[in-house]
Write a protein that holds these residues in place. Structure first.
Motif, PDB file in Angstrom:
ATOM      1  N   ILE A   1     -50.658  56.329  91.203  1.00  0.00           N
ATOM      2  CA  ILE A   1     -49.877  57.301  91.970  1.00  0.00           C
ATOM      3  C   ILE A   1     -50.229  57.195  93.446  1.00  0.00           C
ATOM      4  CG2 ILE A   1     -49.508  59.765  92.364  1.00  0.00           C
ATOM      5  CD1 ILE A   1     -49.859  60.134  89.316  1.00  0.00           C
ATOM      6  N   ASN A   2     -51.504  57.011  93.771  1.00  0.00           N
ATOM      7  CA  ASN A   2     -51.892  56.869  95.176  1.00  0.00           C
ATOM      8  C   ASN A   2     -51.277  55.635  95.802  1.00  0.00           C
ATOM      9  OD1 ASN A   2     -53.390  59.149  95.592  1.00  0.00           O
ATOM     10  ND2 ASN A   2     -55.322  58.231  94.953  1.00  0.00           N
ATOM     11  N   LEU A   3     -51.299  54.528  95.061  1.00  0.00           N
ATOM     12  CA  LEU A   3     -50.685  53.305  95.575  1.00  0.00           C
ATOM     13  C   LEU A   3     -49.197  53.524  95.844  1.00  0.00           C
ATOM     14  CD1 LEU A   3     -52.285  50.512  93.339  1.00  0.00           C
ATOM     15  CD2 LEU A   3     -52.535  50.763  95.805  1.00  0.00           C
TER      16      LEU A   3
ATOM     17  N   LEU B   1     -42.980  62.630 103.168  1.00  0.00           N
ATOM     18  CA  LEU B   1     -42.244  62.232 101.971  1.00  0.00           C
ATOM     19  C   LEU B   1     -41.259  63.326 101.586  1.00  0.00           C
ATOM     20  CD1 LEU B   1     -44.841  60.721  99.491  1.00  0.00           C
ATOM     21  CD2 LEU B   1     -42.988  59.563 100.670  1.00  0.00           C
ATOM     22  N   ALA B   2     -40.200  62.915 100.891  1.00  0.00           N
ATOM     23  CA  ALA B   2     -39.280  63.914 100.341  1.00  0.00           C
ATOM     24  C   ALA B   2     -40.063  64.813  99.391  1.00  0.00           C
ATOM     25  CB  ALA B   2     -38.154  63.215  99.582  1.00  0.00           C
ATOM     26  N   GLY B   3     -39.667  66.061  99.333  1.00  0.00           N
ATOM     27  CA  GLY B   3     -40.449  67.059  98.612  1.00  0.00           C
ATOM     28  C   GLY B   3     -40.786  66.713  97.179  1.00  0.00           C
ATOM     29  N   GLN B   4     -39.846  66.104  96.485  1.00  0.00           N
ATOM     30  CA  GLN B   4     -40.064  65.849  95.058  1.00  0.00           C
ATOM     31  C   GLN B   4     -40.624  64.461  94.792  1.00  0.00           C
ATOM     32  OE1 GLN B   4     -39.683  68.234  92.755  1.00  0.00           O
ATOM     33  NE2 GLN B   4     -39.253  69.526  94.513  1.00  0.00           N
ATOM     34  N   ALA B   5     -40.912  63.700  95.863  1.00  0.00           N
ATOM     35  CA  ALA B   5     -41.304  62.301  95.668  1.00  0.00           C
ATOM     36  C   ALA B   5     -42.568  62.187  94.831  1.00  0.00           C
ATOM     37  CB  ALA B   5     -41.492  61.617  97.014  1.00  0.00           C
ATOM     38  N   HIS B   6     -43.542  63.033  95.144  1.00  0.00           N
ATOM     39  CA  HIS B   6     -44.808  62.956  94.408  1.00  0.00           C
ATOM     40  C   HIS B   6     -44.581  63.223  92.932  1.00  0.00           C
ATOM     41  CE1 HIS B   6     -48.687  64.204  92.821  1.00  0.00           C
ATOM     42  NE2 HIS B   6     -49.249  63.566  93.822  1.00  0.00           N
ATOM     43  N   GLN B   7     -43.831  64.274  92.635  1.00  0.00           N
ATOM     44  CA  GLN B   7     -43.600  64.621  91.232  1.00  0.00           C
ATOM     45  C   GLN B   7     -42.775  63.546  90.532  1.00  0.00           C
ATOM     46  OE1 GLN B   7     -45.110  67.263  89.813  1.00  0.00           O
ATOM     47  NE2 GLN B   7     -44.391  66.400  87.886  1.00  0.00           N
ATOM     48  N   ALA B   8     -41.798  62.974  91.251  1.00  0.00           N
ATOM     49  CA  ALA B   8     -40.954  61.941  90.657  1.00  0.00           C
ATOM     50  C   ALA B   8     -41.779  60.708  90.295  1.00  0.00           C
ATOM     51  CB  ALA B   8     -39.830  61.567  91.620  1.00  0.00           C
TER      52      ALA B   8
ATOM     53  N   ARG C   1     -44.964  60.674  89.696  1.00  0.00           N
ATOM     54  CA  ARG C   1     -45.864  61.059  88.614  1.00  0.00           C
ATOM     55  C   ARG C   1     -45.117  61.078  87.280  1.00  0.00           C
ATOM     56  NH1 ARG C   1     -50.634  63.454  87.391  1.00  0.00           N
ATOM     57  NH2 ARG C   1     -50.499  64.903  85.658  1.00  0.00           N
ATOM     58  N   ASP C   2     -43.882  61.609  87.294  1.00  0.00           N
ATOM     59  CA  ASP C   2     -43.095  61.672  86.053  1.00  0.00           C
ATOM     60  C   ASP C   2     -42.730  60.288  85.552  1.00  0.00           C
ATOM     61  OD1 ASP C   2     -41.189  64.689  86.893  1.00  0.00           O
ATOM     62  OD2 ASP C   2     -43.249  64.380  86.193  1.00  0.00           O
ATOM     63  N   GLU C   3     -42.678  59.339  86.463  1.00  0.00           N
ATOM     64  CA  GLU C   3     -42.344  57.980  86.036  1.00  0.00           C
ATOM     65  C   GLU C   3     -43.485  57.383  85.221  1.00  0.00           C
ATOM     66  OE1 GLU C   3     -40.698  55.763  89.323  1.00  0.00           O
ATOM     67  OE2 GLU C   3     -40.920  53.893  88.176  1.00  0.00           O
ATOM     68  N   ILE C   4     -44.687  57.815  85.532  1.00  0.00           N
ATOM     69  CA  ILE C   4     -45.866  57.260  84.864  1.00  0.00           C
ATOM     70  C   ILE C   4     -46.296  58.129  83.680  1.00  0.00           C
ATOM     71  CG2 ILE C   4     -48.304  56.692  85.181  1.00  0.00           C
ATOM     72  CD1 ILE C   4     -47.640  56.194  88.124  1.00  0.00           C
TER      73      ILE C   4
ATOM     74  N   GLU D   1     -48.477  62.415  78.196  1.00  0.00           N
ATOM     75  CA  GLU D   1     -48.927  61.066  77.805  1.00  0.00           C
ATOM     76  C   GLU D   1     -48.499  60.047  78.847  1.00  0.00           C
ATOM     77  OE1 GLU D   1     -48.872  61.480  72.940  1.00  0.00           O
ATOM     78  OE2 GLU D   1     -47.577  60.031  73.952  1.00  0.00           O
ATOM     79  N   THR D   2     -49.317  59.029  78.982  1.00  0.00           N
ATOM     80  CA  THR D   2     -48.971  57.931  79.878  1.00  0.00           C
ATOM     81  C   THR D   2     -47.888  57.093  79.211  1.00  0.00           C
ATOM     82  OG1 THR D   2     -51.222  57.870  80.719  1.00  0.00           O
ATOM     83  CG2 THR D   2     -49.875  55.915  81.077  1.00  0.00           C
ATOM     84  N   ARG D   3     -46.817  56.848  79.953  1.00  0.00           N
ATOM     85  CA  ARG D   3     -45.684  56.148  79.337  1.00  0.00           C
ATOM     86  C   ARG D   3     -46.014  54.681  79.093  1.00  0.00           C
ATOM     87  NH1 ARG D   3     -41.018  59.471  80.017  1.00  0.00           N
ATOM     88  NH2 ARG D   3     -41.163  60.865  81.806  1.00  0.00           N
ATOM     89  N   TYR D   4     -46.614  54.046  80.071  1.00  0.00           N
ATOM     90  CA  TYR D   4     -46.923  52.618  79.942  1.00  0.00           C
ATOM     91  C   TYR D   4     -48.007  52.274  80.951  1.00  0.00           C
ATOM     92  CZ  TYR D   4     -43.751  52.532  83.940  1.00  0.00           C
ATOM     93  OH  TYR D   4     -43.141  52.793  85.148  1.00  0.00           O
TER      94      TYR D   4
END
Lengths: 306, 333
Positions: B46-48, B180-187, B189-192, B199-202
């Motif tokens: 997420i940091n990267l 960053l756009a407001g939801q970027a961090h959450q988006a 994070r949700d991808e991962i 659970e971690t998706r992949y």
């Protein structure tokens, strides 16, 4: 690579973490052979395959180039046949070998070669009983392959459920952890024709095997092949490779100063550290031909105490 | 950040081994240890991604005309106008003896070099043409940061065209976004991580992103086409975001007329020699050049490029009717 996490100033917690990893894994090297019989056949395709009997994590794809001047016409695709999945995920193009692998063996008399810097990919799981299909063909139309003999070695590791942690091993581990880390170099002199088994026996401290290097004692001939090596831990019955391959796949040849190899390292590192038990013998089955290097070479192994 | 990617690989090795042990033993300490490693991996991912989202990388090419005498000072200026930006490294095609000094011409002038130094200590050199410096790009000792409306001044002496005429500089850097756009961090994070189950998706995987192109003519200035015959060459859309870290190419005898990240509407480079961006894939020193900073190619987005036949720094041309490939190396997030 593992040199990042195996430095001198490790804390006790870091040492325990790397020990935990080494207790439950072993490095493994799998060889794929591609023989191109007739380079004049337009746009042919050559395949080789390897099978894994345990869950295998692929971390390096290593190629060996023996030709004078590679023209870079070959591409390499690695597919997990059972899943129909390309390991690198690329679909739009066949990619030249240098993009999917690094070169361990290069011709010494020309700089027109692939990059020799060791590099790793993110560990890619290849489930047990999978077949890895390697396919080599020209990466573009109207190109014809020019190499006649190409070796590719897949390097990675197997997780091991059993740590083989006996009382003796635990004692050796604890004695090592009680003391600061020490790094050691171990030597095998390869100055003969034919095959020979060398045994390196550990002392009472548990060690981690980190990597290997080669220093020739005289000039290598052009397109030198150093024949083969196979490494076995006879104490645990663990093989580093089943099919023997050229030692240059796991150990860089460092120049004696007679020619410039443009090497940026004196060692190649293993995919994961290998736990060498106290008093355990490591056997190196080496086949050598002095025609390739008149005075032979020194094969060096780097370890550190846990 | 490239070092962080290497450390991530080591962490993933440790996690895959710990995961196998936890599955075999089902012991709580083993499970907790494996989950702890997974948490660390996800934190780094997420940091990267966030750091990559905060930057827009660029490649810029400056043409340096030859000077009348060795003592003449040739000045080049570079700015990103109303944006803050960072210079990571440079590649140069200059005379062997050329010297360079750098100056930040902002509200407060700041000398970056105390005096003119041989350019080889600041910039690497291209792998074709005058090959008189480091063949492997290296970063500046520290990234040079410029606020909005601050200009980099590059003063060059001893550039009389003996070895390179005209000469070129390629600047690798990134514009820094303010927020960053407001939801970027959450988006991200949700991808991962699945927001419902946690659970971690992949896990990340190595991903190569190729851009194949072909020239139908050897005439300089001709545009390349993709395998379908279109002059716009696209990458394949991916259902996962990919963090691009390196780039390589099978020919340097061409120019990148434009390279755009369509999803972010970001122009990465505009009319730049391929040699200023990527090495030749048969380069003995390096198959890849690092990107100035990792670039996040979001899932569903693609890169678009236009390639022009011929190079300004080399008399050759890219073989026509052969498929060439500009390839990016990276990891899925």
């Amino acid at each position: 690579m593992i040199n990042l996490v195996n430095t001198y100033g490790l804390t006790l917690a870091q040492r325990r973490n790397s020990l935990q990893r080494a207790l439950h894994s072993q490095p493994f090297f799998s060889r794929l052979d591609f023989s191109i019989d007739d380079p004049n056949v337009a746009y042919p395709s050559y395949s080789s395959k390897a099978q894994t009997d345990k869950d295998f994590y692929l971390t390096q794809v290593i190629n060996g180039n023996y030709l004078d001047t590679p023209t870079g016409t070959e591409s390499l695709n690695l597919v997990i046949a059972n899943e129909g999945r390309n390991i690198f995920g690329y679909q739009a193009a066949d990619l030249p070998i240098p993009f999917v692998s690094w070169t361990a063996i290069r011709n010494f008399f020309t700089m027109n070669n692939y990059c020799v810097k060791q590099s790793e990919i993110i560990p890619t799981l290849i489930k047990r009983n999978s077949t890895i299909l390697g396919k080599m063909k020209p990466y573009a139309e109207k190109l014809e392959p020019t190499q006649t003999d190409v070796n590719v070695v897949l390097a990675g590791y197997y997780p091991l459920a059993d740590s083989y942690l006996t009382d003796d091993v635990a004692r050796g581990v604890n004695e090592s952890l009680d003391k600061p880390i020490s790094f050691d170099q171990w030597l095998i002199e390869v100055d003969y024709d034919g095959s020979k088994s060398h045994i390196l026996s550990n002392d009472r401290y548990a060690r981690l095997v980190l990597g290997f290097g080669i220093v020739p004692r005289s000039t290598f001939t052009q397109t030198t092949q150093l024949n083969s090596i196979r490494i076995v831990d006879t104490y645990r019955g663990i093989e580093f490779n089943t099919l023997p391959f050229d030692p240059q796949f796991i150990a860089p040849v460092v120049s004696t100063g007679e020619f410039n190899t443009a090497r940026e390292t004196q060692l190649y590192y293993l995919p994961v550290e290998y736990l060498w038990h106290p008093f355990a013998p490591l056997r190196f089955d080496i086949v050598n031909d002095l025609t390739n290097c008149a005075d032979g070479y020194d094969f060096v192994m780097l370890t550190r105490t846990v | 950040m490239h070092l962080v990617v290497e450390q991530l690989k080591e962490l993933i090795k440790s996690y895959t081994i710990a995961q196998a042990v936890a599955r075999a033993s089902s012991a709580k300490p083993d499970i907790d240890y494996a989950l702890g490693l997974l948490d660390e991996i996800n934190r780094i991912r997420i940091n990267l991604a966030l750091q990559a989202e905060m930057r827009q990388i660029f490649y810029s090419q400056l043409t340096v005309q030859q000077a009348a005498t060795a003592d003449s000072v040739l000045n080049q200026w570079f700015s990103k106008n109303d944006k803050a930006w960072t210079l990571r490294r440079g590649i140069a095609e200059l005379d062997d003896n050329a010297r360079v000094s750098l100056l930040n011409q902002g509200d407060r002038q700041r000398a970056i070099t105390r005096q003119a130094v041989p350019f080889q200590q600041l910039f690497s050199t291209v792998s074709i043409g005058a090959n008189n410096g480091s063949a492997i790009p290296f970063d500046l000792a520290e990234p040079l940061r410029f606020a909005e409306n601050q200009t980099l001044n590059i003063a060059i002496t001893n550039q009389t065209g003996t070895d390179a005429d005209p000469a070129y500089l390629w600047l690798h850097g990134a514009v820094t976004l303010e927020a960053l756009a407001g939801q970027a961090h959450q988006a991200l994070r949700d991808e991962i991580i699945d927001p419902v189950s946690g659970e971690t998706r992949y896990l990340p995987e190595t991903q190569l992103v190729p851009m194949p192109f072909k020239f139908d003519s050897a005439t300089a200035g001709t545009y390349a086409t993709d395998p379908s015959g279109n002059q716009d060459v696209f990458t394949v859309k991916n259902d996962r975001s990919v963090l691009l870290t390196r780039v390589g190419c099978t020919t340097l005898n061409c120019r990148v007329d434009k390279l755009v990240d369509e999803g972010r509407n970001q122009t990465i480079c505009d009319r730049v020699e391929m040699a200023g961006i990527a090495p030749l894939y048969t380069n003995a020193y390096s198959t890849w050049y690092d990107l100035p900073y990792p670039h996040l190619l979001r899932r569903g987005d693609r890169l678009r490029a236009n390639f022009m036949q011929g190079s300004l720094i080399n008399s050759g041309n890219a073989g026509n009717e052969l498929t060439h490939v500009l390839t990016f190396d990276g990891i899925t997030l």
